[in-house]
Design a protein around this motif. Structure first.
Motif, PDB file in Angstrom:
ATOM      1  N   ARG A 267       0.948  -1.330  -0.219  1.00 23.82           N
ATOM      2  CA  ARG A 267       0.063  -0.061   0.128  1.00 23.82           C
ATOM      3  C   ARG A 267       0.800   1.486  -0.097  1.00 23.82           C
ATOM      4  N   THR A 268       2.045   1.181   0.594  1.00 24.18           N
ATOM      5  CA  THR A 268       2.957   2.300   0.576  1.00 24.18           C
ATOM      6  C   THR A 268       4.258   1.658   0.218  1.00 24.18           C
ATOM      7  N   GLY A 269       5.151   2.616  -0.555  1.00 28.72           N
ATOM      8  CA  GLY A 269       6.392   2.332  -1.117  1.00 28.72           C
ATOM      9  C   GLY A 269       6.676   2.480  -2.490  1.00 28.72           C
ATOM     10  N   PRO A 270       7.111   1.542  -3.085  1.00 23.34           N
ATOM     11  CA  PRO A 270       7.323   1.675  -4.600  1.00 23.34           C
ATOM     12  C   PRO A 270       6.303   1.453  -5.709  1.00 23.34           C
ATOM     13  N   GLY A 271       5.261   1.750  -5.254  1.00 23.09           N
ATOM     14  CA  GLY A 271       4.067   1.720  -6.006  1.00 23.09           C
ATOM     15  C   GLY A 271       4.252   2.583  -7.192  1.00 23.09           C
ATOM     16  N   ASP A 272       4.887   3.892  -7.151  1.00 22.19           N
ATOM     17  CA  ASP A 272       4.821   4.774  -8.553  1.00 22.19           C
ATOM     18  C   ASP A 272       5.600   4.068  -9.595  1.00 22.19           C
ATOM     19  N   GLU A 273       6.718   3.510  -9.340  1.00 21.66           N
ATOM     20  CA  GLU A 273       7.464   3.107 -10.476  1.00 21.66           C
ATOM     21  C   GLU A 273       6.632   2.177 -11.209  1.00 21.66           C
ATOM     22  N   ALA A 274       5.844   1.273 -10.404  1.00 23.31           N
ATOM     23  CA  ALA A 274       5.088   0.251 -11.047  1.00 23.31           C
ATOM     24  C   ALA A 274       3.792   0.707 -11.597  1.00 23.31           C
ATOM     25  N   LEU A 275       3.337   1.789 -11.199  1.00 21.89           N
ATOM     26  CA  LEU A 275       2.045   2.171 -11.819  1.00 21.89           C
ATOM     27  C   LEU A 275       2.451   2.967 -13.024  1.00 21.89           C
ATOM     28  N   GLU A 276       3.706   3.427 -13.180  1.00 22.28           N
ATOM     29  CA  GLU A 276       4.086   4.114 -14.557  1.00 22.28           C
ATOM     30  C   GLU A 276       3.939   3.101 -15.566  1.00 22.28           C
ATOM     31  N   HIS A 277       3.996   1.741 -15.290  1.00 25.92           N
ATOM     32  CA  HIS A 277       4.004   0.721 -16.392  1.00 25.92           C
ATOM     33  C   HIS A 277       2.633   0.095 -16.224  1.00 25.92           C
ATOM     34  N   ALA A 278       1.891   0.273 -15.423  1.00 29.81           N
ATOM     35  CA  ALA A 278       0.454  -0.547 -15.322  1.00 29.81           C
ATOM     36  C   ALA A 278      -0.529  -0.258 -16.211  1.00 29.81           C
TER      37      ALA A 278
END
Ligand SMILES: Nc1ncnc2c1ncn2[C@@H]1O[C@H](COP(=O)(O)OP(=O)(O)OP(=O)(O)O)[C@@H](O)[C@H]1O
Ligand SMILES: [Mg+2]
Length: 378
Positions: A267-278
């Protein structure tokens, strides 16, 4: 149960070292070699060196007759400008992935011959060495569209999002190669959830220093894999934070070599990098007041990123809230409802994975995949 450091065996480390060289693959199949066609020894030296930097030995043809044998099968062809005319005259079949390269004099005209051969580019060496290297790397690895990335996260803790991510990956892997990427360093390792903790191969600490472009084929080759499902898991050793950009590099490579990538997000942490690809984001929401309240905090941020979150409503035993009310309150349709599968926890503890005794979870995962409209085949 082995620790993560046990997995960091020499073979895993060796495999990871090969990963860092774009285009690397431990045992390239004959058909995976670039074809280099030239009778010019100096040009041949340059081209062989370029291929070596990509960890690929080329097939070398010194004349048109030898080139003909590999012309269609090679993933990419570098046609030396010294043999360009002979190749153009040889009526070879048209194919993509042909580049002409050579030590051209200023003003030397080769374009019409290159066009006749069907070459996509004419590159001048040494000036265009980097371009040629990129073309070789892409040609070796294929130029297909990258596979979609489905990010899965829970609106509240312990709601079953890692279980759902695993189920999505395992169900999709019946049809195509899938990579399941564990992006939660504190989750205990998604390999454990699958019962795959003993399978050798790299875990996140082995890839923590990753930066830049990774070889897609090598990533696919080294990941611990059960049939079509490759898994990059966290381990249970001392926490080693990945370098910034490591997740980005891994996802980029995983997409180029798998039909689908599923990422289990914390829920918190490295989400942004992954969401860029999602390509799609699946949010698991618990069907009770606090679950809905937590989702109310999470969803606007996702909507702002223009990812259209898909709701999965989890209804653990004892929760009475109607899933339709949950979806209505959050203003999104629920693509699946997950009720408790009584045998699930035990199956996971026994090491046979969450799907083994969970028909409801399997059905829910299928519903989610169907709702995502993923065109995939790799
Ligand atoms: N459909 C289900 N039926 C029964 N139990 C389930 C189901 N889904 C998950 N669980 C159980 O709920 C617990 C939490 O599951 P899981 O780890 O997938 O949640 P999570 O949302 O990823 O948690 P975290 O917030 O820690 O990342 C586990 O014990 C799991 O076995
Ligand atoms: Mg989790």
């Amino acid at each position: 149960m082995p620790s993560g450091s046990e997995h960091s065996s020499r073979s895993a480390r060796d495999a990871v070292a090969s990963l860092r060289r774009v285009g690397a693959s431990p045992e390239p199949p004959t058909g995976g070699r670039p074809l280099v066609v030239t009778a010019d020894d100096d040009l041949l030296d340059d081209l062989v060196r370029l291929c070596a930097a990509l960890d690929r030995e080329p097939t070398v043809a010194h004349d048109v007759g030898a080139a003909r044998r590999w012309w269609v099968r090679a993933p990419v062809v570098v046609a030396g400008t010294d043999l360009l005319e002979a190749l153009a005259d040889a009526a070879l079949p048209r194919r993509p992935g042909v580049v002409a390269a050579g030590r051209l004099q200023a003003g030397e005209r080769t374009w019409s011959t290159a066009l006749a051969l069907g070459a996509e580019r004419v590159l001048r060496l040494p000036e265009d060495t980097d371009d040629l290297s990129d073309l070789l790397a892409t040609g070796i690895e294929g130029t297909g569209e990258p596979g979609p990335v489905v990010a899965v996260l829970g609106a509240s803790g312990g709601v079953g999002s890692s279980t759902m991510a695993t189920a999505l990956a395992a169900v999709a892997a019946r049809d195509e190669p899938v990579a399941l990427v564990d992006a939660d360093p504190l989750g205990g390792g998604i390999d454990l959830l699958l019962g795959e903790e003993d399978r050798p191969g790299p875990r996140w600490p082995d890839l923590a220093d990753t930066q830049g472009r990774l070889s897609a084929t090598a990533l696919r080759d080294v990941l611990p894999r059960a049939s079509r499902l490759g898994v990059l898991s966290w381990d249970r050793g001392p926490l080693r934070q990945p370098a910034p950009g490591a997740l980005d590099s891994v996802l980029d490579a995983a997409r180029r070599s798998h039909g689908l990538v599923v990422v289990d997000l914390p829920r918190t942490g490295p989400g942004d990098e992954a969401l860029e690809h999602a390509t799609a984001v699946v949010v698991v929401v618990r069907a009770d007041v606090r679950g809905v309240a937590a989702a109310t905090r999470l969803l606007p941020g996702l909507l702002e990123r223009a990812c259209e979150p898909r709701l999965v409503v989890r209804r653990p035993a004892g929760t009475a809230t109607d899933p339709r009310l949950v979806a209505e309150t959050l203003g999104l349709a629920a693509v699946a409802v997950v009720r408790d599968d009584p045998g699930l926890r035990r199956a996971v503890d026994e090491g046979i994975g969450p799907l083994a005794r969970s028909p409801r979870l399997r059905r829910a995962a299928r519903d989610v995949l169907d709702s995502l409209d993923l065109r995939v085949s790799r």
